[in-house]
Scaffold this active site. Structure first.
Site, short mmCIF file in Angstrom:
data_model
loop_
_atom_site.label_atom_id
_atom_site.label_comp_id
_atom_site.label_asym_id
_atom_site.label_seq_id
_atom_site.Cartn_x
_atom_site.Cartn_y
_atom_site.Cartn_z
CB SER B 114 -0.92 0.00 1.23
OG SER B 114 -0.15 -0.01 2.40
CG HIS B 135 -3.30 -0.94 -2.65
ND1 HIS B 135 -3.67 0.36 -2.44
CD2 HIS B 135 -3.23 -1.51 -1.41
CE1 HIS B 135 -3.81 0.57 -1.15
NE2 HIS B 135 -3.55 -0.55 -0.51
CD GLU B 147 -5.26 2.44 -5.27
OE1 GLU B 147 -5.70 3.58 -5.22
OE2 GLU B 147 -4.34 2.02 -4.52
CG ASN B 185 -3.84 4.58 1.14
OD1 ASN B 185 -5.00 4.53 1.57
ND2 ASN B 185 -3.00 3.58 1.24
#
Lengths: 232, 281
Positions: B114, B135, B147, B185
């Site tokens: 991540s 991800h 992702e 994120n």
């Protein structure tokens, strides 16, 4: 029922007029109405995001003619209410609201200054209840809570789009399915409007002088051309 | 399809769940026997929930598709191997160096990182062309996003089949570049950062900020969410992205976060964060 007095440029005023009509709240445009009618106003609403606009500054011309018991509600989107007070002979009638478009969808964030009279606070809250929206009291600061947060989220999405991190569609899908946001950030930006988002960020930057509040060139350009963030 | 998973922790088991649910034969590798035993139980729990929701026809059939192995060489028949070991660069590189020697050139290798650079990991491989970031989000069986992140050395002709595979797993794959925090994120940083600034500037208190944000459509307020994620995890993600963007002030962490982490007030997992959970059962 007493009317509200609106002051601001035509497009912002039109949005508010439509909203007030839907709530059956009478209104008049302060700089267009007969002077004698200004005595009947129960609340003045500055609808321009920029308190330095030529419309907002007109408040000083009309102040003596407006009902002295009517609070003057500053728009917190690009400046704190405190900054409007310098245009007024009686600054202790100023309160502020932060509210995000489309009008009628979001909580009203309500703020007062250190010098706002208690009577003005009570009257303003009583009047704002006519909008039939939740009201939360916050500190007098540009951008409030939701407009500030959503503006910074959308700004970051425009930085990512500008860099080609992913397509607009994929950036929006990612936020909906990765963190359960109710909408993609770019889609949300188009619903709120690029100009509004930019006004919030530039307002906070002016008041805080913090370089954290830096709008993306993509947002600045699209706001300038009044273009949607997606597909343009 | 044969899928290999390296690491039987929470993420590894979650990925194994969605792969097996979609009909893949799965090989879960871990060196720790107790971790594999825990993984079997967790997979059974996940499949039971999936069965109750009508997502699978048989819990036992799904479990039969899962194999638990303690030798990396047992992954050699897989066409996709996903690494889900702890988020430490050296551990991941060592894992890839070992596995690369044991598998054919045609096997796709992926990392579930991540926060680490896909390019940096790719650069440690002999054959970086077949290497990608995948991800997943926790809890993997519930969160639909994946992702998909090629490195600058990846062969992009693998991308369509990777994306198709994720769709078969009932995921929503999005193709993104290797950049700090990838999409989610990074783009979510202001949700926490602005809340902390608004709090420290005394514009509103914690419950008011959470109430306003929830009334706008967010499922959780920023402080409730930070408590759920863990303040240490959230702070580490913020620091990593801040560093990754060479200290761009947009991503600057807030001292409130560091103070809370230093005090061990990490949120729900320590029963105290921005809110107090000591009374909760």
């Amino acid at each position: 029922m007493n009317p509200w007095g609106l002051l601001g440029e035509a497009s912002a005023r039109t949005n508010w007029e439509k909203f007030l009509l839907s709530k059956e709240i009478p209104f008049l445009a302060i700089d267009r109405a007969p002077i004698k009618e200004l005595k009947s106003i129960s609340l003045v609403l500055i609808v321009d995001n920029d308190f330095r606009s030529k419309y907002t500054k007109k408040i000083s011309l009309f102040e003596d003619h407006i009902n002295p018991d009517a609070p003057i509600v500053a728009n917190l989107i690009a400046a704190s209410a405190a900054r409007l007070t310098k245009y007024l002979k009686r600054p202790n009638r100023v309160v502020g609201i932060a509210i995000c478009p489309p009008l009628g969808k979001y909580t009203i964030e309500f703020a007062t200054t250190e010098i706002t009279e208690e009577k003005m606070i009570a009257t303003a809250l009583q009047e704002l209840k006519r909008l039939e929206l939740p009201i939360e009291t916050i500190g007098d600061r540009c951008g409030g809570v939701f407009p500030r947060t959503i503006a910074m989220l959308i700004n970051e999405a425009t930085f990512a789009l500008q860099e080609g991190l992913a397509s607009a569609e994929e950036l929006d899908l990612a936020m909906k399915f990765g963190v359960n946001y109710p909408k993609g950030l770019l889609e949300w930006g188009d619903e709120i409007g690029a100009k509004f988002i930019l006004d919030v960020i530039e307002g906070i930057r002016t008041e805080t002088r913090d370089s954290r509040y830096r709008a993306s060139p993509y947002l600045i350009r699209h706001a300038a051309m009044n273009l949607p963030l997606i597909n343009s | 399809m044969l899928t290999g998973i390296i690491g039987a922790g929470t993420m590894g088991v979650g990925i194994a769940t969605v792969a097996a649910q979609s009909g893949d034969t799965v090989f879960v590798y871990d060196t720790v026997d107790t971790q594999l035993k825990k993984a079997i139980q967790q997979l059974r729990n996940n499949f039971t929930k999936a069965y109750e929701k009508g997502k699978i026809e048989s819990i036992e059939q799904a479990l039969l598709r899962c194999n638990f192995v303690t030798q990396l060489s047992q992954l050699d028949g897989c066409d996709l191997i996903i690494e889900a070991v702890p988020e430490v660069l050296e551990i991941k590189i060592e894992t890839f160096e070992k596995i690369e020697k044991l598998i054919p050139e045609s096997t796709i290798l992926a990392t579930n990182t991540s926060s680490l650079s896909i390019n940096q990991l790719a650069n440690a491989l002999k054959n970086p062309k077949r290497f990608f970031g995948l991800h997943f989000f926790n809890p993997v069986p519930l969160m639909k996003l994946v992702e998909v992140i090629p490195s600058l050395k990846s062969d992009l002709s693998f991308l369509p089949s990777m994306i198709e595979r994720m769709k078969q797993w009932n995921k929503v794959p999005v193709h993104t570049k290797d950049s700090p925090g990838f999409i989610v994120n990074r783009l979510a940083r202001p949700y926490y950062g602005e809340a902390l600034h608004i709090l420290s500037e005394k514009i509103a208190d914690i419950p008011t900020i959470d109430r306003i944000m929830k009334s706008a459509g967010f499922k959780m307020g920023p402080f409730e969410l930070m408590d759920l994620i863990g303040l240490d995890v959230n702070f580490a993600a913020t620091q990593s992205i801040y560093k990754g963007f060479f200290y761009d002030p947009r991503f600057r962490p807030h001292p409130i976060q560091e103070n809370m982490v230093n005090a061990g007030l990490l949120g729900r997992k320590t029963k105290k964060g921005f809110y107090n959970y000591e009374e909760e059962k």
